[in-house]
Scaffold this motif. Sequence first.
Motif, PDB file in Angstrom:
ATOM      1  N   THR A  83       0.827  -1.208   0.000  1.00 16.84           N
ATOM      2  CA  THR A  83       0.000   0.000   0.000  1.00 16.84           C
ATOM      3  C   THR A  83       0.862   1.259   0.000  1.00 16.84           C
ATOM      4  O   THR A  83       0.499   2.265  -0.607  1.00 16.84           O
ATOM      5  CB  THR A  83      -0.962  -0.022   1.208  1.00 16.84           C
ATOM      6  N   GLU A  86       1.630   2.021  -3.491  1.00 17.25           N
ATOM      7  CA  GLU A  86       0.425   2.510  -4.156  1.00 17.25           C
ATOM      8  C   GLU A  86       0.172   3.977  -3.821  1.00 17.25           C
ATOM      9  O   GLU A  86      -0.211   4.767  -4.686  1.00 17.25           O
ATOM     10  CB  GLU A  86      -0.777   1.665  -3.742  1.00 17.25           C
ATOM     11  N   ARG A 101      -0.426   7.133  -6.493  1.00  9.27           N
ATOM     12  CA  ARG A 101      -1.697   7.867  -6.440  1.00  9.27           C
ATOM     13  C   ARG A 101      -1.462   9.370  -6.424  1.00  9.27           C
ATOM     14  O   ARG A 101      -2.290  10.138  -6.887  1.00  9.27           O
ATOM     15  CB  ARG A 101      -2.506   7.478  -5.209  1.00  9.27           C
ATOM     16  N   THR A 155      -4.398   0.131 -11.916  1.00  6.85           N
ATOM     17  CA  THR A 155      -3.397  -0.080 -12.969  1.00  6.85           C
ATOM     18  C   THR A 155      -3.559   0.912 -14.116  1.00  6.85           C
ATOM     19  O   THR A 155      -2.730   0.949 -15.018  1.00  6.85           O
ATOM     20  CB  THR A 155      -3.481  -1.511 -13.535  1.00  6.85           C
ATOM     21  N   PRO A 157       2.503  -0.396  -7.129  1.00  9.29           N
ATOM     22  CA  PRO A 157       2.238  -1.547  -6.264  1.00  9.29           C
ATOM     23  C   PRO A 157       2.040  -2.853  -7.016  1.00  9.29           C
ATOM     24  O   PRO A 157       2.151  -3.920  -6.429  1.00  9.29           O
ATOM     25  CB  PRO A 157       0.969  -1.152  -5.515  1.00  9.29           C
ATOM     26  N   SER A 158       1.759  -2.797  -8.316  1.00  2.22           N
ATOM     27  CA  SER A 158       1.593  -4.044  -9.060  1.00  2.22           C
ATOM     28  C   SER A 158       2.934  -4.629  -9.494  1.00  2.22           C
ATOM     29  O   SER A 158       2.979  -5.666 -10.143  1.00  2.22           O
ATOM     30  CB  SER A 158       0.673  -3.846 -10.271  1.00  2.22           C
TER      31      SER A 158
END
Length: 147
Positions: free
Chosen positions: A12, A15, A19, A105, A120-121
């Motif tokens: 997270t 991520e 973001r 994504t 994060p992917s």
Amino acid sequence: MNNPDELTARTTKVEERVRTGLPPRSVVSVTGLHLRSQEQAALERGVYTRLPMFTRITPDGVEWSDGHAEHVDAILWATGFRADLAHLAPLHLREPSGGIRMNGTATVLDPRIHLVGYGPSASTIGANRAGFTAARSLRNLLKPLAA
């Protein structure tokens, strides 16, 4: 680290960076994951040696600027842990801070573009979930065009 909640919390963090438009950091760098013995052996054999991005796609493969060519049957464009996204520069997806703002994504500036392996992917845990999510999102995006 075998605690799934701790790993999810660390993923997270990556991520959160994308973001806000910041460049991602490797999930491995924030999770503390290490190579297993068989992966370490592959590293020592040079299996993980990264080649630069090819400059041309030819009818039967790819070619680099120095003329070196490789035959390939398929190209899976995955951004990987060290995303090489220079070829996307004409799309102006980068924020002034250097990263690409993401929603899952999908890029925020063009939701048709999914970067599975960015942010994060870019982890063994996030990649499966992200690939599935990206495929479903793109299917739903393209479904009206097929009707």
